[in-house]
Design a protein around this motif. Structure first.
Motif, short mmCIF file in Angstrom:
data_model
loop_
_atom_site.label_atom_id
_atom_site.label_comp_id
_atom_site.label_asym_id
_atom_site.label_seq_id
_atom_site.Cartn_x
_atom_site.Cartn_y
_atom_site.Cartn_z
N ASP A 126 -57.99 45.23 87.70
CA ASP A 126 -58.70 46.48 87.42
C ASP A 126 -59.18 47.13 88.71
O ASP A 126 -59.61 46.44 89.64
CB ASP A 126 -59.90 46.19 86.51
CG ASP A 126 -60.60 47.46 86.08
OD1 ASP A 126 -60.02 48.22 85.29
OD2 ASP A 126 -61.73 47.69 86.55
N GLY B 20 -61.73 50.46 82.02
CA GLY B 20 -60.43 49.87 81.74
C GLY B 20 -60.47 48.50 81.10
O GLY B 20 -59.50 48.11 80.44
N VAL B 21 -61.54 47.74 81.31
CA VAL B 21 -61.61 46.36 80.79
C VAL B 21 -62.87 46.22 79.93
O VAL B 21 -63.97 46.54 80.38
CB VAL B 21 -61.64 45.33 81.95
CG1 VAL B 21 -61.74 43.92 81.40
CG2 VAL B 21 -60.38 45.46 82.81
#
Length: 578
Positions: A290, A226-227
């Motif tokens: 996250d 996600g990051v």
């Protein structure tokens, strides 16, 4: 174990050779699990019998129920892969090591997929009355549970709520067939709730949260993280730009405008080169939001200034788009959601054909290959349901100027939104005043703090805001709407608590009246010692504010005394020492 599955070829849930049943040495079904690789099983820590060890050393039996002619395989907790339920109820994951490896082709397809609301899922567990297993279906509701680690699953029918024997079961996405989480718990309304209104829910731990607790699982997981690595913070040192950190956390926490068709939720931010304090605040926010990254439950959270920590799972994608084209970003978004491609497989077509309700932070738009083309693509994402924070380096960047034009809301829609907010504030004020009256009647009902006055003042400020006709007003109105909902929810909670207290007082008054009638039938000279207890019970019930637990104790003392013959010692309270 054989490669054939014991599933009909037309079974819509077929191919689940990764499904595992976990039993004790005596054959008792303990729960479910997910086969990873050839010799590892993922399950909940509470499935494994507690033998006093940490981790437990008791062996269990593992059955691959989806593989024909499979034999039970002994297994134990894998060294260093035991995360029991923590004091805040987080964790509760474990890996088992099989005594004999199995064909890796049976392993589960774990996938990082944002747990977006209304997405349909399946699960397969082993309840007591059906150890062969049952399929249940549900839809994702949203983050829930301890520190938002879990995801709530609403059953498709009341009978599809998980039960003992489902803990550790894989949650399979209906569309992609990927395993996106693991069942951990369930919830049932108390018996005080009418049966027709009672809710029964299930909860899963998403794959990304499992990886945070058990990093070794990462090698069996596919799908983009996600990051982006350049945006990950090491979470060392304190927060220097507290105001900006609070703004970021609020943006991530509040969600988007509710039911505002035609209004997109896009915020633009400038972080100039060399502004390390603001850049680190952004990096900390996306790291803490996250699900997979470590640090969301450690010292960085406990030591953070008030209002600077976003909820876990409130961010779906944080990307550094420096040097990227619009096509690159579109592919990254489409892959993150695992969007289907029917015919035209271009990332733009995949996005146009699907809803994209992601919360995305994109950094460095004015460092992209074509910043204006990328900003126009961001407009497409916003129209498909995404909430966006677009970060620029240069306050005069052409892409920023374009974004300010593209995302400016219709003035008529803003005015209508303000009028709706005014009505909501008025209604909230009425409910808060009602709750304040209840707080004066019962000691256990929290009295509202009069936040509606502050809401009215802030509403006046919004009407006169110099950014009223710019896209920045959307974030301000959404934040204000979030504040109104929060104040209203507190008032409603107080009113519900007051209703419970009123019902309790009515019940106690009825009990007191019945036993007062019994006392009236007795000779007054025989039971004169009961009158002070009767008066005390009346006084406790009539007091303002009423302390309902104290009133209940006073009524109970009077009731016990009425039941006690003269000269005999009063019996102890129910549940007290004998």
């Amino acid at each position: 174990m054989g490669a054939e599955t014991d599933i009909p070829v037309d079974d819509p849930f077929g191919g689940g050779t990764w499904r595992v049943r976990i039993r004790s040495a005596s054959g008792e079904v303990l729960g479910a699990g997910i086969l990873l690789g050839s010799d590892t099983v993922l399950t909940c820590a509470h499935v494994i019998p507690d033998d006093g060890g940490a981790p437990p050393a008791t062996p269990v039996l593992v059955d691959l129920v989806g593989v024909r002619d499979a034999r039970p395989v002994p297994a134990r907790v894998h060294d260093g892969c035991w995360v029991p339920q923590l004091p805040d109820s987080c964790g509760d994951v474990a890996l088992l090591r099989l005594s004999a490896p199995q064909p890796a082709e049976h392993a589960a397809p774990l996938y990082r997929l944002p747990p977006l609301p209304r997405r349909p899922v399946w699960m397969f567990g082993f309840p007591d009355d059906n150890p062969a297993g049952l399929w249940f279906t549900a839809r994702i509701a949203g983050p829930a549970g301890p520190r938002s680690e879990w995801v709530q699953l609403n059953p498709d029918s009341p009978g599809d709520v998980v039960r003992p024997g489902f803990s550790g079961a894989g949650v399979q996405d209906e569309t992609s067939r990927h395993i996106i989480g693991m069942i951990v718990s369930r919830y049932d309304d108390s018996c005080r709730v009418p049966s027709a209104e009672r809710r029964r829910l299930s909860y899963m731990i998403p794959v990304e949260t499992i990886v945070r607790h058990l990093p070794g699982v990462r090698r069996w997981v596919s799908g983009d993280r996600g990051v982006d690595p350049p945006l990950v913070s090491r979470l060392v040192g304190g927060v220097q730009d507290i105001g900006f950190a609070q703004r970021l956390a609020l943006w991530l926490r509040r969600g988007g405008p509710v039911g505002r068709e035609g209004i997109v939720d896009v915020e633009t931010v400038v972080i100039a080169d060399g502004d390390s304090a603001r850049y680190e605040a952004l990096s900390r926010a996306v790291t803490l939001a996250d699900r997979e990254l470590p640090g969301g439950d450690g010292d960085a959270v406990s030591a953070a200034p008030h209002g600077t920590v976003p909820p876990i799972g409130s961010l779906h994608l944080a990307i550094d788009v420096s040097g990227w084209s619009a096509t690159d970003v579109a592919r990254r978004v489409a892959d993150r959601m695992d969007l289907p491609a029917d015919g035209d497989t271009s990332p733009f077509s995949r996005i146009r054909a699907n809803a994209v309700p992601l919360t995305i932070v994109a950094v460095g738009l004015d460092r992209a290959v074509d910043q204006e083309a990328l900003v126009r693509f961001m407009r497409l994402l916003a129209e498909r349901g995404s909430r966006l924070m677009l970060v620029f380096r240069d306050p005069g960047a052409p892409g920023l100027l374009l974004a300010e034009r593209l995302f400016r809301p219709d003035p008529a829609q803003v005015d209508a939104w303000l009028e709706e907010l005014a009505a909501s504030v008025a209604h909230t004020g009425e409910r808060e005043r009602e709750a304040a009256g209840c707080g004066a009647r019962f000691t256990s009902v929290p009295a509202p703090r009069g936040h509606t006055s502050a809401l009215r003042l802030n509403l006046l400020r919004l009407r006169a805001d110099p950014e009223l006709r710019s896209h920045h007003i959307v974030a301000k109105l959404a934040a204000f709407e979030h504040a109104v909902r929060t104040v209203g929810a507190r008032a409603e909670a107080a009113l519900r608590a007051a209703a419970v207290q009123r019902a309790a007082v009515a019940e106690l008054r009825g009990l007191l009246a019945a036993y007062s009638a019994m006392l009236g039938a007795m000779a007054a000279s025989e039971r004169a010692e009961l009158f002070p207890l009767q008066r005390e019970a009346h006084a406790r019930l009539d007091a303002l504010p009423c302390d309902v637990p104290e009133a209940r104790r006073a009524v109970d003392r009077f009731v016990r005394a009425v039941h006690t013959p003269p000269g005999e010692p009063e019996p102890p309270p129910e549940g007290g020492p004998v």
